[in-house]
Motif scaffolding. Structure first.
Motif, PDB file in Angstrom:
ATOM      1  N   ALA A 158       0.955  -1.261  -0.206  1.00 21.43           N
ATOM      2  CA  ALA A 158      -0.223  -0.124   0.088  1.00 21.43           C
ATOM      3  C   ALA A 158       0.778   1.056   0.166  1.00 21.43           C
ATOM      4  O   ALA A 158       0.689   2.308  -0.705  1.00 21.43           O
ATOM      5  CB  ALA A 158      -1.057   0.135   1.218  1.00 21.43           C
ATOM      6  N   ALA A 159       1.990   1.302   0.915  1.00 21.37           N
ATOM      7  CA  ALA A 159       2.825   2.687   1.044  1.00 21.37           C
ATOM      8  C   ALA A 159       3.231   2.490  -0.402  1.00 21.37           C
ATOM      9  O   ALA A 159       3.851   3.645  -0.885  1.00 21.37           O
ATOM     10  CB  ALA A 159       3.870   2.122   2.116  1.00 21.37           C
ATOM     11  N   THR A 160       3.898   1.554  -0.931  1.00 22.39           N
ATOM     12  CA  THR A 160       4.603   1.597  -2.454  1.00 22.39           C
ATOM     13  C   THR A 160       3.584   2.284  -3.565  1.00 22.39           C
ATOM     14  O   THR A 160       4.059   3.080  -4.181  1.00 22.39           O
ATOM     15  CB  THR A 160       5.180   0.376  -2.736  1.00 22.39           C
ATOM     16  OG1 THR A 160       5.934  -0.266  -1.810  1.00 22.39           O
ATOM     17  CG2 THR A 160       5.820   0.318  -4.141  1.00 22.39           C
ATOM     18  N   ARG A 161       2.263   1.803  -3.380  1.00 27.41           N
ATOM     19  CA  ARG A 161       1.403   2.079  -4.373  1.00 27.41           C
ATOM     20  C   ARG A 161       0.898   3.764  -3.980  1.00 27.41           C
ATOM     21  O   ARG A 161       0.725   4.166  -5.183  1.00 27.41           O
ATOM     22  CB  ARG A 161       0.127   1.382  -4.547  1.00 27.41           C
ATOM     23  CG  ARG A 161       0.278  -0.034  -4.789  1.00 27.41           C
ATOM     24  CD  ARG A 161       0.808  -0.482  -5.956  1.00 27.41           C
ATOM     25  NE  ARG A 161      -0.034   0.399  -7.172  1.00 27.41           N
ATOM     26  CZ  ARG A 161      -0.989  -0.384  -7.967  1.00 27.41           C
ATOM     27  NH1 ARG A 161      -0.921  -1.710  -7.552  1.00 27.41           N
ATOM     28  NH2 ARG A 161      -1.473  -0.134  -8.663  1.00 27.41           N
ATOM     29  N   ALA A 162       1.262   4.145  -2.901  1.00 26.30           N
ATOM     30  CA  ALA A 162       0.931   5.467  -2.731  1.00 26.30           C
ATOM     31  C   ALA A 162       1.864   6.574  -3.234  1.00 26.30           C
ATOM     32  O   ALA A 162       1.699   7.949  -3.319  1.00 26.30           O
ATOM     33  CB  ALA A 162       0.852   5.709  -1.233  1.00 26.30           C
ATOM     34  N   ARG A 163       3.016   6.065  -3.622  1.00 22.98           N
ATOM     35  CA  ARG A 163       4.189   6.830  -3.998  1.00 22.98           C
ATOM     36  C   ARG A 163       4.426   7.896  -2.974  1.00 22.98           C
ATOM     37  O   ARG A 163       4.432   8.964  -3.581  1.00 22.98           O
ATOM     38  CB  ARG A 163       3.778   7.415  -5.190  1.00 22.98           C
ATOM     39  CG  ARG A 163       3.695   6.512  -6.425  1.00 22.98           C
ATOM     40  CD  ARG A 163       3.483   7.005  -7.785  1.00 22.98           C
ATOM     41  NE  ARG A 163       2.442   6.269  -8.659  1.00 22.98           N
ATOM     42  CZ  ARG A 163       1.732   6.886  -9.808  1.00 22.98           C
ATOM     43  NH1 ARG A 163       2.049   8.056 -10.069  1.00 22.98           N
ATOM     44  NH2 ARG A 163       0.833   5.837 -10.167  1.00 22.98           N
ATOM     45  N   GLN A 165       5.931  10.875  -0.766  1.00 21.44           N
ATOM     46  CA  GLN A 165       7.211  11.593  -0.757  1.00 21.44           C
ATOM     47  C   GLN A 165       7.707  11.893   0.526  1.00 21.44           C
ATOM     48  O   GLN A 165       6.699  12.121   1.464  1.00 21.44           O
ATOM     49  CB  GLN A 165       6.813  12.909  -1.406  1.00 21.44           C
ATOM     50  CG  GLN A 165       6.426  12.697  -2.898  1.00 21.44           C
ATOM     51  CD  GLN A 165       7.576  12.421  -3.923  1.00 21.44           C
ATOM     52  OE1 GLN A 165       8.517  12.858  -3.740  1.00 21.44           O
ATOM     53  NE2 GLN A 165       7.257  11.216  -4.710  1.00 21.44           N
ATOM     54  N   PRO A 166       8.963  12.030   0.963  1.00 20.90           N
ATOM     55  CA  PRO A 166       9.354  12.466   2.325  1.00 20.90           C
ATOM     56  C   PRO A 166       8.593  13.820   2.689  1.00 20.90           C
ATOM     57  O   PRO A 166       8.586  14.692   2.204  1.00 20.90           O
ATOM     58  CB  PRO A 166      10.770  12.692   2.010  1.00 20.90           C
ATOM     59  CG  PRO A 166      11.070  11.807   0.805  1.00 20.90           C
ATOM     60  CD  PRO A 166       9.957  11.897   0.044  1.00 20.90           C
ATOM     61  N   GLY A 190       8.342   7.451   4.529  1.00 24.13           N
ATOM     62  CA  GLY A 190       8.475   8.742   4.452  1.00 24.13           C
ATOM     63  C   GLY A 190       7.724   9.627   5.004  1.00 24.13           C
ATOM     64  O   GLY A 190       7.761  10.840   5.127  1.00 24.13           O
ATOM     65  N   CYS A 191       6.457   9.204   5.501  1.00 20.39           N
ATOM     66  CA  CYS A 191       5.496  10.076   6.015  1.00 20.39           C
ATOM     67  C   CYS A 191       6.042  10.822   7.265  1.00 20.39           C
ATOM     68  O   CYS A 191       6.565  10.106   8.073  1.00 20.39           O
ATOM     69  CB  CYS A 191       4.148   9.340   6.126  1.00 20.39           C
ATOM     70  SG  CYS A 191       3.134   9.371   4.763  1.00 20.39           S
ATOM     71  N   ASP A 237      -1.924  14.044   2.223  1.00 18.76           N
ATOM     72  CA  ASP A 237      -1.291  13.747   0.998  1.00 18.76           C
ATOM     73  C   ASP A 237      -1.628  12.306   0.346  1.00 18.76           C
ATOM     74  O   ASP A 237      -1.943  12.312  -0.971  1.00 18.76           O
ATOM     75  CB  ASP A 237       0.347  13.916   0.982  1.00 18.76           C
ATOM     76  CG  ASP A 237       0.830  15.532   1.403  1.00 18.76           C
ATOM     77  OD1 ASP A 237       0.607  16.007   0.497  1.00 18.76           O
ATOM     78  OD2 ASP A 237       1.360  15.470   2.643  1.00 18.76           O
ATOM     79  N   VAL A 238      -1.604  11.659   1.275  1.00 20.77           N
ATOM     80  CA  VAL A 238      -2.097  10.139   1.080  1.00 20.77           C
ATOM     81  C   VAL A 238      -2.887   9.599   2.027  1.00 20.77           C
ATOM     82  O   VAL A 238      -2.860   9.793   3.193  1.00 20.77           O
ATOM     83  CB  VAL A 238      -0.853   9.052   0.779  1.00 20.77           C
ATOM     84  CG1 VAL A 238       0.149   9.576  -0.364  1.00 20.77           C
ATOM     85  CG2 VAL A 238       0.000   9.237   2.279  1.00 20.77           C
ATOM     86  N   VAL A 239      -3.992   8.960   1.465  1.00 21.42           N
ATOM     87  CA  VAL A 239      -5.242   8.378   2.438  1.00 21.42           C
ATOM     88  C   VAL A 239      -5.166   6.830   2.024  1.00 21.42           C
ATOM     89  O   VAL A 239      -5.238   6.567   0.830  1.00 21.42           O
ATOM     90  CB  VAL A 239      -6.380   9.077   2.138  1.00 21.42           C
ATOM     91  CG1 VAL A 239      -7.402   8.761   3.110  1.00 21.42           C
ATOM     92  CG2 VAL A 239      -6.221  10.642   2.494  1.00 21.42           C
ATOM     93  N   PHE A 240      -5.438   6.214   3.116  1.00 24.14           N
ATOM     94  CA  PHE A 240      -5.717   4.893   2.838  1.00 24.14           C
ATOM     95  C   PHE A 240      -6.718   4.222   3.467  1.00 24.14           C
ATOM     96  O   PHE A 240      -7.161   4.373   4.635  1.00 24.14           O
ATOM     97  CB  PHE A 240      -4.257   3.917   3.355  1.00 24.14           C
ATOM     98  CG  PHE A 240      -2.833   4.419   2.985  1.00 24.14           C
ATOM     99  CD1 PHE A 240      -2.403   3.689   2.006  1.00 24.14           C
ATOM    100  CD2 PHE A 240      -2.323   5.353   3.639  1.00 24.14           C
ATOM    101  CE1 PHE A 240      -0.941   3.808   1.584  1.00 24.14           C
ATOM    102  CE2 PHE A 240      -1.138   5.711   3.424  1.00 24.14           C
ATOM    103  CZ  PHE A 240      -0.311   5.088   2.135  1.00 24.14           C
ATOM    104  N   GLU A 241      -7.677   3.542   2.686  1.00 23.19           N
ATOM    105  CA  GLU A 241      -8.853   2.887   3.036  1.00 23.19           C
ATOM    106  C   GLU A 241      -8.626   1.578   3.617  1.00 23.19           C
ATOM    107  O   GLU A 241      -8.479   0.599   2.731  1.00 23.19           O
ATOM    108  CB  GLU A 241     -10.054   3.125   2.082  1.00 23.19           C
ATOM    109  CG  GLU A 241     -11.434   2.959   2.696  1.00 23.19           C
ATOM    110  CD  GLU A 241     -11.721   1.628   3.696  1.00 23.19           C
ATOM    111  OE1 GLU A 241     -11.873   1.991   4.851  1.00 23.19           O
ATOM    112  OE2 GLU A 241     -11.521   0.523   3.422  1.00 23.19           O
ATOM    113  N   ALA A 242      -8.476   1.265   4.857  1.00 24.02           N
ATOM    114  CA  ALA A 242      -8.177  -0.006   5.341  1.00 24.02           C
ATOM    115  C   ALA A 242      -9.273  -0.760   6.229  1.00 24.02           C
ATOM    116  O   ALA A 242      -8.803  -1.657   6.832  1.00 24.02           O
ATOM    117  CB  ALA A 242      -6.841  -0.128   5.996  1.00 24.02           C
TER     118      ALA A 242
END
Length: 346
Positions: A158-163, A165-166, A190-191, A237-242
Protein backbone atom coordinates in the motif's frame (compact mmCIF):
# COMPACT_ATOMS: atom_id res chain seq x y z
CA UNK A 1 -1.26 -38.01 7.05
CA UNK A 2 -0.83 -34.95 9.26
CA UNK A 3 -2.87 -33.34 12.01
CA UNK A 4 -4.28 -30.03 10.77
CA UNK A 5 -6.89 -27.39 11.50
CA UNK A 6 -9.47 -28.08 8.80
CA UNK A 7 -12.38 -25.88 7.81
CA UNK A 8 -14.91 -28.60 6.96
CA UNK A 9 -17.59 -26.17 5.78
CA UNK A 10 -18.87 -22.74 6.73
CA UNK A 11 -18.82 -22.45 10.53
CA UNK A 12 -17.36 -25.93 11.15
CA UNK A 13 -13.72 -26.44 12.20
CA UNK A 14 -11.98 -29.65 13.23
CA UNK A 15 -8.52 -30.75 14.29
CA UNK A 16 -7.99 -33.98 12.39
CA UNK A 17 -5.63 -35.90 10.16
CA UNK A 18 -5.52 -35.07 6.47
CA UNK A 19 -3.39 -36.21 3.55
CA UNK A 20 -0.92 -33.45 2.58
CA UNK A 21 2.31 -33.37 0.51
CA UNK A 22 5.24 -34.75 2.52
CA UNK A 23 8.29 -34.75 0.24
CA UNK A 24 10.19 -31.73 -1.09
CA UNK A 25 10.68 -31.59 -4.86
CA UNK A 26 13.93 -30.41 -6.52
CA UNK A 27 13.22 -26.67 -6.02
CA UNK A 28 11.31 -27.00 -2.78
CA UNK A 29 11.94 -27.10 0.96
CA UNK A 30 10.15 -28.91 3.75
CA UNK A 31 9.40 -26.65 6.70
CA UNK A 32 8.45 -27.50 10.27
CA UNK A 33 5.91 -24.82 11.14
CA UNK A 34 6.46 -22.93 14.40
CA UNK A 35 4.01 -20.00 14.38
CA UNK A 36 0.92 -19.16 12.32
CA UNK A 37 -1.05 -15.91 12.45
CA UNK A 38 -4.84 -15.86 12.36
CA UNK A 39 -5.78 -13.62 9.45
CA UNK A 40 -9.07 -11.85 8.81
CA UNK A 41 -9.45 -13.79 5.56
CA UNK A 42 -9.10 -17.11 7.44
CA UNK A 43 -11.80 -15.98 9.83
CA UNK A 44 -14.01 -14.80 6.97
CA UNK A 45 -13.86 -18.23 5.32
CA UNK A 46 -14.78 -19.72 8.70
CA UNK A 47 -17.75 -17.40 9.26
CA UNK A 48 -18.97 -16.91 5.66
CA UNK A 49 -17.56 -19.80 3.63
CA UNK A 50 -16.40 -17.52 0.82
CA UNK A 51 -14.60 -14.31 -0.11
CA UNK A 52 -15.88 -12.92 -3.39
CA UNK A 53 -15.33 -15.53 -6.11
CA UNK A 54 -13.32 -17.82 -3.79
CA UNK A 55 -15.87 -20.26 -2.41
CA UNK A 56 -15.18 -23.15 -0.02
CA UNK A 57 -16.49 -26.27 -1.77
CA UNK A 58 -14.49 -28.93 0.09
CA UNK A 59 -12.54 -29.19 3.38
CA UNK A 60 -9.52 -26.88 3.50
CA UNK A 61 -6.60 -26.43 5.91
CA UNK A 62 -6.49 -22.82 7.15
CA UNK A 63 -3.55 -20.48 7.79
CA UNK A 64 -1.15 -18.52 5.56
CA UNK A 65 0.89 -16.21 7.85
CA UNK A 66 3.71 -18.49 8.97
CA UNK A 67 7.29 -19.04 10.06
CA UNK A 68 9.23 -22.20 10.83
CA UNK A 69 12.43 -24.20 10.36
CA UNK A 70 13.74 -25.93 7.23
CA UNK A 71 14.00 -29.68 7.82
CA UNK A 72 14.70 -30.85 4.25
CA UNK A 73 15.79 -29.27 0.96
CA UNK A 74 15.30 -30.33 -2.65
CA UNK A 75 18.24 -31.24 -4.89
CA UNK A 76 18.20 -27.87 -6.73
CA UNK A 77 17.99 -25.64 -3.64
CA UNK A 78 21.11 -23.56 -3.00
CA UNK A 79 19.90 -20.59 -0.95
CA UNK A 80 18.60 -22.51 2.08
CA UNK A 81 19.79 -25.36 4.27
CA UNK A 82 18.41 -27.63 6.98
CA UNK A 83 18.11 -25.70 10.25
CA UNK A 84 17.43 -22.30 8.67
CA UNK A 85 14.67 -20.31 10.35
CA UNK A 86 12.36 -18.96 7.66
CA UNK A 87 9.12 -17.20 6.79
CA UNK A 88 7.18 -17.97 3.65
CA UNK A 89 5.41 -15.92 1.02
CA UNK A 90 2.12 -17.82 0.70
CA UNK A 91 1.26 -17.01 -2.91
CA UNK A 92 3.02 -19.04 -5.61
CA UNK A 93 2.42 -17.66 -9.11
CA UNK A 94 2.88 -19.21 -12.51
CA UNK A 95 6.27 -17.73 -13.30
CA UNK A 96 5.65 -18.01 -17.05
CA UNK A 97 2.35 -16.11 -16.92
CA UNK A 98 1.92 -12.64 -18.44
CA UNK A 99 1.21 -11.20 -14.98
CA UNK A 100 4.46 -12.58 -13.58
CA UNK A 101 6.44 -11.24 -16.55
CA UNK A 102 4.95 -7.82 -15.90
CA UNK A 103 6.03 -8.04 -12.24
CA UNK A 104 2.45 -8.13 -10.94
CA UNK A 105 2.30 -11.79 -9.97
CA UNK A 106 -0.05 -10.95 -7.07
CA UNK A 107 -2.86 -10.62 -9.63
CA UNK A 108 -1.85 -13.70 -11.61
CA UNK A 109 -5.08 -15.68 -12.19
CA UNK A 110 -3.03 -18.87 -11.79
CA UNK A 111 -1.53 -17.96 -8.39
CA UNK A 112 -1.79 -20.70 -5.76
CA UNK A 113 -2.28 -18.98 -2.41
CA UNK A 114 -2.34 -20.83 0.91
CA UNK A 115 -5.79 -21.15 2.50
CA UNK A 116 -7.58 -19.79 -0.57
CA UNK A 117 -9.96 -22.45 -1.95
CA UNK A 118 -9.02 -25.01 -3.06
CA UNK A 119 -5.40 -24.61 -1.84
CA UNK A 120 -4.61 -25.92 1.65
CA UNK A 121 -3.02 -23.61 4.21
CA UNK A 122 -0.33 -24.24 6.81
CA UNK A 123 -1.99 -24.90 10.18
CA UNK A 124 -0.28 -28.28 10.23
CA UNK A 125 3.14 -29.44 11.51
CA UNK A 126 4.98 -29.62 8.16
CA UNK A 127 4.57 -27.97 4.76
CA UNK A 128 6.27 -28.11 1.37
CA UNK A 129 7.03 -24.78 -0.31
CA UNK A 130 9.15 -23.42 -3.19
CA UNK A 131 12.55 -22.21 -1.99
CA UNK A 132 12.14 -19.13 -4.22
CA UNK A 133 9.30 -17.92 -1.97
CA UNK A 134 10.96 -18.87 1.32
CA UNK A 135 13.03 -16.27 3.20
CA UNK A 136 15.66 -16.80 5.86
CA UNK A 137 14.96 -14.97 9.11
CA UNK A 138 17.78 -12.86 10.57
CA UNK A 139 18.87 -13.99 14.03
CA UNK A 140 17.18 -11.02 15.72
CA UNK A 141 13.75 -11.78 14.20
CA UNK A 142 11.61 -14.23 16.18
CA UNK A 143 9.22 -16.79 14.70
CA UNK A 144 6.33 -14.65 15.94
CA UNK A 145 7.69 -11.65 14.05
CA UNK A 146 8.42 -13.85 11.04
CA UNK A 147 4.75 -14.79 10.91
CA UNK A 148 3.93 -11.06 10.82
CA UNK A 149 5.92 -10.40 7.64
CA UNK A 150 2.98 -11.52 5.48
CA UNK A 151 0.42 -9.01 6.76
CA UNK A 152 3.06 -6.28 6.96
CA UNK A 153 3.85 -6.91 3.29
CA UNK A 154 0.30 -5.72 2.51
CA UNK A 155 1.09 -2.46 4.30
CA UNK A 156 4.31 -2.20 2.31
CA UNK A 157 2.44 -2.77 -0.94
CA UNK A 158 0.00 0.00 0.00
CA UNK A 159 2.76 2.45 0.91
CA UNK A 160 4.56 1.67 -2.34
CA UNK A 161 1.42 2.20 -4.42
CA UNK A 162 0.87 5.55 -2.66
CA UNK A 163 4.21 6.85 -4.00
CA UNK A 164 4.91 8.61 -0.71
CA UNK A 165 7.21 11.63 -0.77
CA UNK A 166 9.37 12.45 2.28
CA UNK A 167 7.41 14.63 4.67
CA UNK A 168 3.96 13.63 3.41
CA UNK A 169 1.00 13.65 5.79
CA UNK A 170 -0.84 10.33 5.75
CA UNK A 171 -4.29 9.24 6.89
CA UNK A 172 -5.52 5.69 7.44
CA UNK A 173 -9.17 4.69 7.81
CA UNK A 174 -9.36 1.65 10.12
CA UNK A 175 -7.07 0.66 13.00
CA UNK A 176 -7.31 -3.10 12.60
CA UNK A 177 -4.21 -5.25 11.98
CA UNK A 178 -3.86 -4.19 8.35
CA UNK A 179 -4.67 -0.55 9.05
CA UNK A 180 -1.96 -0.27 11.69
CA UNK A 181 0.56 -2.04 9.46
CA UNK A 182 -0.33 0.27 6.57
CA UNK A 183 0.26 3.24 8.87
CA UNK A 184 3.62 1.87 10.03
CA UNK A 185 4.67 1.20 6.44
CA UNK A 186 3.64 4.74 5.50
CA UNK A 187 5.84 6.13 8.28
CA UNK A 188 8.73 3.93 7.20
CA UNK A 189 8.13 5.04 3.61
CA UNK A 190 8.64 8.71 4.46
CA UNK A 191 5.43 10.13 5.94
CA UNK A 192 6.17 12.71 8.63
CA UNK A 193 3.02 11.73 10.53
CA UNK A 194 0.04 9.48 9.96
CA UNK A 195 -3.45 9.97 11.37
CA UNK A 196 -5.40 6.75 11.93
CA UNK A 197 -9.12 6.55 12.64
CA UNK A 198 -11.40 3.95 14.15
CA UNK A 199 -14.48 3.43 16.32
CA UNK A 200 -12.55 1.31 18.84
CA UNK A 201 -10.73 3.12 21.65
CA UNK A 202 -8.83 -0.10 22.42
CA UNK A 203 -7.38 -0.40 18.92
CA UNK A 204 -6.58 3.30 18.77
CA UNK A 205 -4.71 3.00 22.07
CA UNK A 206 -2.51 0.28 20.55
CA UNK A 207 -1.91 2.36 17.40
CA UNK A 208 -1.20 5.47 19.43
CA UNK A 209 1.77 3.94 21.22
CA UNK A 210 3.81 4.30 18.02
CA UNK A 211 5.60 7.66 17.58
CA UNK A 212 4.23 9.40 14.51
CA UNK A 213 0.84 7.65 14.58
CA UNK A 214 -1.96 9.95 15.72
CA UNK A 215 -5.18 8.13 16.71
CA UNK A 216 -8.57 9.69 15.94
CA UNK A 217 -11.74 8.34 17.53
CA UNK A 218 -14.50 9.04 15.01
CA UNK A 219 -17.21 8.48 17.63
CA UNK A 220 -16.08 11.79 19.08
CA UNK A 221 -15.15 13.82 16.03
CA UNK A 222 -15.32 13.35 12.21
CA UNK A 223 -12.02 12.28 10.71
CA UNK A 224 -12.29 14.90 7.97
CA UNK A 225 -12.57 17.68 10.58
CA UNK A 226 -9.38 16.55 12.31
CA UNK A 227 -7.45 16.26 9.02
CA UNK A 228 -8.66 19.71 7.93
CA UNK A 229 -7.62 21.29 11.21
CA UNK A 230 -4.21 19.62 11.25
CA UNK A 231 -3.41 20.51 7.62
CA UNK A 232 -4.80 24.04 7.49
CA UNK A 233 -7.76 22.89 5.41
CA UNK A 234 -5.50 21.40 2.70
CA UNK A 235 -5.99 17.66 3.33
CA UNK A 236 -3.71 14.64 3.68
CA UNK A 237 -1.23 13.89 0.91
CA UNK A 238 -2.01 10.17 0.95
CA UNK A 239 -5.09 8.46 2.36
CA UNK A 240 -5.51 4.71 2.84
CA UNK A 241 -8.87 2.95 3.22
CA UNK A 242 -8.12 -0.12 5.35
CA UNK A 243 -11.43 -0.81 7.10
CA UNK A 244 -13.24 -2.58 4.28
CA UNK A 245 -16.45 -0.84 5.35
CA UNK A 246 -18.67 0.60 2.59
CA UNK A 247 -19.53 3.42 5.01
CA UNK A 248 -15.93 4.59 4.83
CA UNK A 249 -16.52 5.66 1.22
CA UNK A 250 -18.98 8.35 2.27
CA UNK A 251 -17.19 11.68 2.06
CA UNK A 252 -13.82 9.98 1.77
CA UNK A 253 -12.44 12.53 -0.71
CA UNK A 254 -12.89 15.24 1.94
CA UNK A 255 -9.78 13.74 3.58
CA UNK A 256 -7.36 14.08 0.69
CA UNK A 257 -5.68 17.19 -0.70
CA UNK A 258 -6.08 18.28 -4.34
CA UNK A 259 -3.86 16.08 -6.47
CA UNK A 260 -3.34 13.65 -3.58
CA UNK A 261 -3.57 9.87 -3.58
CA UNK A 262 -6.23 7.55 -2.23
CA UNK A 263 -5.21 3.91 -1.78
CA UNK A 264 -7.92 1.26 -1.41
CA UNK A 265 -6.71 -1.61 0.79
CA UNK A 266 -9.76 -2.92 2.67
CA UNK A 267 -11.99 -5.26 0.68
CA UNK A 268 -15.71 -4.48 1.15
CA UNK A 269 -17.98 -7.54 1.29
CA UNK A 270 -20.77 -5.56 -0.37
CA UNK A 271 -20.82 -2.83 -3.04
CA UNK A 272 -19.58 0.60 -2.00
CA UNK A 273 -20.64 3.93 -3.52
CA UNK A 274 -17.78 5.97 -4.94
CA UNK A 275 -18.10 9.75 -5.29
CA UNK A 276 -16.58 10.03 -8.77
CA UNK A 277 -17.28 13.76 -9.02
CA UNK A 278 -15.52 14.32 -5.68
CA UNK A 279 -12.47 12.47 -6.98
CA UNK A 280 -12.42 14.24 -10.34
CA UNK A 281 -12.85 17.72 -8.85
CA UNK A 282 -9.60 17.23 -6.90
CA UNK A 283 -7.94 15.09 -9.57
CA UNK A 284 -7.27 12.46 -6.93
CA UNK A 285 -5.12 9.52 -7.95
CA UNK A 286 -6.82 6.27 -6.89
CA UNK A 287 -4.71 3.14 -6.35
CA UNK A 288 -5.79 -0.36 -5.37
CA UNK A 289 -3.97 -3.07 -3.42
CA UNK A 290 -4.39 -6.83 -3.73
CA UNK A 291 -1.90 -8.73 -1.59
CA UNK A 292 1.68 -7.81 -2.66
CA UNK A 293 4.42 -8.53 -5.17
CA UNK A 294 8.22 -8.30 -5.04
CA UNK A 295 8.11 -6.82 -1.54
CA UNK A 296 8.30 -9.68 0.99
CA UNK A 297 12.07 -9.45 1.46
CA UNK A 298 11.91 -5.67 1.97
CA UNK A 299 9.19 -6.06 4.59
CA UNK A 300 11.45 -8.51 6.42
CA UNK A 301 14.41 -6.12 6.17
CA UNK A 302 12.43 -3.30 7.80
CA UNK A 303 11.41 -5.54 10.68
CA UNK A 304 14.97 -6.81 11.13
CA UNK A 305 16.34 -3.26 11.14
CA UNK A 306 14.20 -2.35 14.14
CA UNK A 307 12.56 0.53 12.27
CA UNK A 308 9.23 -1.32 12.43
CA UNK A 309 8.28 -3.13 15.64
CA UNK A 310 5.27 -5.41 15.20
CA UNK A 311 5.55 -7.21 18.54
CA UNK A 312 3.01 -4.93 20.31
CA UNK A 313 0.38 -5.99 17.77
CA UNK A 314 0.46 -9.64 18.91
CA UNK A 315 -2.32 -9.64 21.49
CA UNK A 316 -2.82 -13.38 22.03
CA UNK A 317 -1.03 -16.70 21.42
CA UNK A 318 -2.68 -20.13 21.42
CA UNK A 319 -1.29 -23.66 21.37
CA UNK A 320 -2.04 -25.69 18.24
CA UNK A 321 -4.39 -27.92 20.24
CA UNK A 322 -6.44 -24.81 21.00
CA UNK A 323 -6.64 -23.63 17.38
CA UNK A 324 -10.43 -23.78 17.28
CA UNK A 325 -10.59 -21.55 20.37
CA UNK A 326 -8.26 -19.10 18.63
CA UNK A 327 -10.62 -18.86 15.66
CA UNK A 328 -13.66 -18.53 17.88
CA UNK A 329 -11.97 -15.62 19.68
CA UNK A 330 -10.94 -14.03 16.39
CA UNK A 331 -14.48 -14.36 15.07
CA UNK A 332 -15.78 -12.64 18.23
CA UNK A 333 -13.81 -9.55 17.22
CA UNK A 334 -12.76 -8.36 20.66
CA UNK A 335 -11.83 -4.65 20.50
CA UNK A 336 -8.59 -5.28 22.40
CA UNK A 337 -7.37 -7.88 19.88
CA UNK A 338 -5.15 -6.98 16.95
CA UNK A 339 -3.26 -10.11 15.91
CA UNK A 340 -3.77 -13.59 17.34
CA UNK A 341 -1.20 -16.31 16.65
CA UNK A 342 -1.06 -20.08 16.98
CA UNK A 343 2.10 -21.79 18.23
CA UNK A 344 2.49 -25.14 16.52
CA UNK A 345 5.30 -26.52 18.68
CA UNK A 346 4.93 -27.08 22.44
Amino acid sequence: MQQALVLEKKGVLSLREIDLPAEAGPGEVKIEIDTVGVCGSDVHYYTHGAIGPYVLREPMVLGHEAAGTVVDVGSDVRNLKVGDRVCMEPGVPNLSSRASKLGIYNVDPDVRFWATPPIHGVLTPFVIHPAAFTYKLPDNVSFAEGAMVEPFAIGMQAATRARIQPGDVGAVIGAGPIGIMVALAALAGGCARVFISDLSADKLKIAGQYPGLIPVNITKRPFADVIAEETGGWGADVVFEASGSPKAYQGMFDLVRPGGAFVLVGLPVEPAQLDVAGAISKEVRIETVFRYANIFDRALELIASGKVDLKPLITGTFDFKDSIKAFERAAAGLPSDVKLQIKMKE
